[in-house]
Write an enzyme that holds these catalytic residues in place. Sequence first.
Site, PDB file in Angstrom:
ATOM      1  N   GLU A 160       0.873  -1.181   0.000  1.00  0.00           N
ATOM      2  CA  GLU A 160       0.000   0.000   0.000  1.00  0.00           C
ATOM      3  C   GLU A 160       0.906   1.225   0.000  1.00  0.00           C
ATOM      4  OE1 GLU A 160      -2.708  -0.545   3.268  1.00  0.00           O
ATOM      5  OE2 GLU A 160      -3.398  -2.471   2.511  1.00  0.00           O
ATOM      6  N   GLU A 345      -7.731   5.278   4.986  1.00  0.00           N
ATOM      7  CA  GLU A 345      -7.496   4.594   3.702  1.00  0.00           C
ATOM      8  C   GLU A 345      -7.485   5.665   2.624  1.00  0.00           C
ATOM      9  OE1 GLU A 345      -7.218   1.255   3.229  1.00  0.00           O
ATOM     10  OE2 GLU A 345      -7.851   0.411   5.158  1.00  0.00           O
TER      11      GLU A 345
END
Length: 364
Positions: A160, A345
């Site tokens: 990520e 996120e």
Amino acid sequence: MKINFFLITGLFLINSHLNADIRQFKFSRTNTDLNELTRIVSIDAVEEDSVTAFANEEEWKTFLSFNIPYRIIIPVKDPKSIEMTDVDLRLVNWSKYPTYQAYLDMMASFERDFPMICRIDTIGYSVRGKLLLAACITGDLEKNSQKPEFFYTAQIHGDETAASVFMLRLIDTLLSSYDKSEDIQKLLNEIQIWINPISNPDGAYYLNDSTFVGSIRYNANSFDLNRNYPDPPHVSQPNTHIRQPETLAMMVFASQRNFRMSVNFHGGTECVNYPWDSTPARHPETLWFENVSHEYADTARFYSPLTYMSNFNRGVTNGWDWYPVFGGRQDYMTYFHNCKEVTIELSDCLLYTSDAADEEDSVD
């Protein structure tokens, strides 16, 4: 259980392309107990009718014992979108990812160029001996003040990748604007901000130090670091995972600081997720968490395309309502260190995309 030819091929491709112990897969959300499965595999996303998860070798064997139909996801490597650089990111307008050496050099340059307001500390070391670094940024750095401390960290999942560049740019903005912006100067004079751009460097630079190609979610020991922390007492069956070097280093670091708020930045969807992750019971200060989370999400949406952070409740969700997580850092920091932590996120995109044609390998 019947395994078709495409599944065997898919597993071979995964094992040869990434970490031989790590699999990414999907299964139906219908008639599955996420409260149980989240203790076995690392759930990555929960949609209306499906769940995406990762599993190391041991987790995979346990998952197979449930006889749940699943579909293997084969990562598609896209080198064109993974541009790396050996130079300072400011020289390429933040448009590329740093090699490991470029990352170390850039962190060192912050302290060198702004010694009165920035110090780079080593939190600890990864399994492979890579540095876990944090920038301490505050006015009057040399004074032993009792300022409130805020902590920002990113890339606990090595694949990520967007958040680490975001954190490096935040460090640069705070430092370069200190003498130019009254707001930033006031902020830094009143608090200490700690920023750890990469908390899983082994997963990020899994193949070698020069690229994010081949990065993985887990650390070098095939552990999901965001499932590796002690659970709060409200968890009836707390996880007993072996604490990884990265986890232990972060636990010691947190115990030595006075963090009041913290954020763990991720990628894979777009939302602000607040405690608790590990119980349906609400945190006593849930209203505060919701207000702060909406302040961030609303501001992000104001400056972004209309579709950004549009899911959940205007980009905000309670952790348990989304899906249960045990061993997560958010609940650990919030409970054990009296530090209000949220998970943000940042992007729907990970380093790898999953082409629809590569999601046909299944067990029925």
